[in-house]
Design an enzyme around this catalytic site. Structure first.
Site, mmCIF file in Angstrom:
data_model
loop_
_atom_site.group_PDB
_atom_site.id
_atom_site.type_symbol
_atom_site.label_atom_id
_atom_site.label_comp_id
_atom_site.label_asym_id
_atom_site.label_seq_id
_atom_site.Cartn_x
_atom_site.Cartn_y
_atom_site.Cartn_z
ATOM 1 N N ARG A 155 23.529 1.630 43.150
ATOM 2 C CA ARG A 155 22.886 2.699 42.261
ATOM 3 C C ARG A 155 21.761 3.147 43.360
ATOM 4 O O ARG A 155 21.293 4.181 43.296
ATOM 5 C CB ARG A 155 22.175 2.407 41.282
ATOM 6 C CG ARG A 155 21.650 3.590 40.229
ATOM 7 C CD ARG A 155 21.687 3.246 38.796
ATOM 8 N NE ARG A 155 20.722 4.028 38.265
ATOM 9 C CZ ARG A 155 20.998 5.384 37.553
ATOM 10 N NH1 ARG A 155 22.294 5.713 37.779
ATOM 11 N NH2 ARG A 155 20.016 5.911 36.962
ATOM 12 N N VAL A 214 19.733 11.944 38.170
ATOM 13 C CA VAL A 214 20.687 10.931 38.337
ATOM 14 C C VAL A 214 20.713 10.527 36.918
ATOM 15 O O VAL A 214 19.835 9.820 36.342
ATOM 16 C CB VAL A 214 20.518 10.119 39.249
ATOM 17 C CG1 VAL A 214 21.807 8.824 39.302
ATOM 18 C CG2 VAL A 214 20.776 10.683 40.620
ATOM 19 N N SER A 215 21.634 10.596 36.031
ATOM 20 C CA SER A 215 21.874 10.255 34.566
ATOM 21 C C SER A 215 21.674 8.721 34.294
ATOM 22 O O SER A 215 21.900 8.073 35.291
ATOM 23 C CB SER A 215 23.168 10.655 33.876
ATOM 24 O OG SER A 215 23.333 12.048 34.028
ATOM 25 N N ALA A 216 21.119 8.406 33.067
ATOM 26 C CA ALA A 216 21.015 6.857 32.790
ATOM 27 C C ALA A 216 22.276 6.079 32.864
ATOM 28 O O ALA A 216 23.164 6.898 32.451
ATOM 29 C CB ALA A 216 20.331 6.922 31.248
#
Length: 411
Positions: A47, A79-81
């Site tokens: 990530r 950038v989403s959780a």
């Protein structure tokens, strides 16, 4: 403070691997990841390569990471959780060899999709913002996946027809409607996952074809995303009312903010329903959807308890008002005496329209009697031009694009 870009490759590999392992374990423990293939995709996707400008520990926190804002500080991309990324993939369930369209390009989710569909599959990702697609390409290149994902700059409302049909379509921006182009480009056995605005409420839904020109599904996980831009921009409006109070309204409902503010400035009268719930039942999101379905006039009342005396529920509460906005009623709760984990739903009425409060109280009782503990609502979506007489009976959602109807089956 060392950012990702400051560290050596060896440091990164060891520390990032451990942080990613901890993240995946936490997501599995929380039930966000339940599929081994999705866990494997997370393990194979570093990530930190998609958020290179933050500290390594931040990159693996279970939280979203902003990547761009406008001049007023409003979020344009992120950038989403990880928990939400995982949950969306669980809804989507992409299979090896699938062709997938992602609408909204951050790079990280596209990399996960590639791991899930494999080299035999195909991932196409589109975004309206050239800065977003440029950034996605850079991050994918850093991950060695530059040629694994096709990145397109354009309005996602139109999809990417030249690679259709898609086995899976995943929308990773908040959508105000289901676009006809998405339905046209979805395989007859496909799955469409969308974070949808339903009368102002952000909910994650998964849809599948259910006969020619008809799609249905649900899910209803509360979620927040950056809103779509371009032709599919949201019609949600926010109006300031009394100090510390706002109302969020979707569509073109009649509303006089000044008259509504005067109504809410009067002393409120409570009416209690007798509907009790446990603190761990998680009924709040369901109640919000219920009232979004049954009320013709519906909004979400949001308050700051430090500034407002209104007894709105934390995070927003269903609100309705008269045509002239001179009376209003909203949903609230109170602790049940001698039961530390029990609460009773009720209504606060402002103004003289007793029928307004009675409507909400009776609606609470109807939900309790006919729908509590059952699967919840079903979203029906139809191709444009479908005869309304052939659609399901329920709340027709005021939207451009494909017609949508929300229903609450009793069994």
């Amino acid at each position: 403070m060392k950012t990702v870009s400051d560290r050596s490759v060896t440091e990164l590999a060891a520390e990032a691997g451990e942080l990613n392992h901890q993240l995946i374990h936490a997501l599995e423990q929380a039930g966000r990841i339940t599929t081994p293939e999705i866990a494997a995709a997370f393990r194979a996707t570093p990530r930190h390569l998609f958020v290179p400008d933050v500290e390594l520990s931040e990159a693996y926190k279970d939280d979203y990471q902003p990547t761009d804002r406008d001049g007023d500080g409003r979020l344009l991309s992120s950038v989403s959780a990880p928990w939400l990324v995982a949950q969306m993939l669980e809804y989507l369930r992409p299979q090896p060899g699938n062709s997938v369209l992602e609408i909204g390009s951050g790079g990280y989710n596209a990399a996960l999709l590639h791991q899930l569909v494999g080299d035999a599959g195909a991932v196409t990702s589109i975004d309206i913002d050239p800065a977003v697609t440029s950034r996605a390409r850079r991050c994918l290149r850093a991950a060695g996946l530059e040629d694994a994902v096709r990145i397109v700059t354009g309005d996602g409302a139109h999809g990417v027809p030249d690679a259709a049909p898609y086995d899976r379509i995943e929308v990773t921006v908040q959508a105000a409607a289901i676009e006809q182009a998405w339905l046209d480009q979805l395989d007859p056995k496909g799955v469409l996952v969308v974070p949808l605005r339903v009368r102002g409420l952000g909910r994650l839904v998964a849809l599948t074809p259910n006969g020619e020109g008809h799609y249905s599904g649900g899910g209803w996980l509360p979620c927040g995303f950056v809103a779509m831009r371009g032709e599919a921009a949201s019609s949600t409006r926010m109006h300031a009312l009394t100090p510390g109070a706002r109302v969020r309204v979707d569509g073109t409902q009649p509303l006089d903010p000044e008259a509504l503010a005067k109504a809410l400035d009067t002393t409120g009268t409570p009416r209690w329903s007798g509907v009790e719930v446990g603190s761990s039942e998680g009924t709040r999101p369901v109640i919000d959807l219920w009232f979004a379905t049954v009320l013709d006039t519906y909004g979400t009342l949001l308050t700051d308890p430090k500034e407002s005396a209104l007894r709105a529920l934390p995070g927003g509460t269903p609100l309705t008002w008269t045509t002239d906005s001179t009376a209003a009623a909203y949903v609230t709760m109170r602790p049940v005496e001698e039961k530390s984990d029990r609460y009773e739903y009720g209504v606060i009425l402002h103004g003289d329209d007793q029928a307004l409060a009675e409507t909400l109280v009776e609606s609470l009782r109807e939900w309790d009697r006919d729908h509590r503990g059952r699967p919840g609502p079903v979203l029906h979506v139809y191709d444009e031009g479908t005869d309304p007489a052939t659609m399901a009976l329920g709340r027709s959602l005021e939207r451009p694009g494909a017609p949508m109807v929300l229903t609450w089956p009793k069994s």
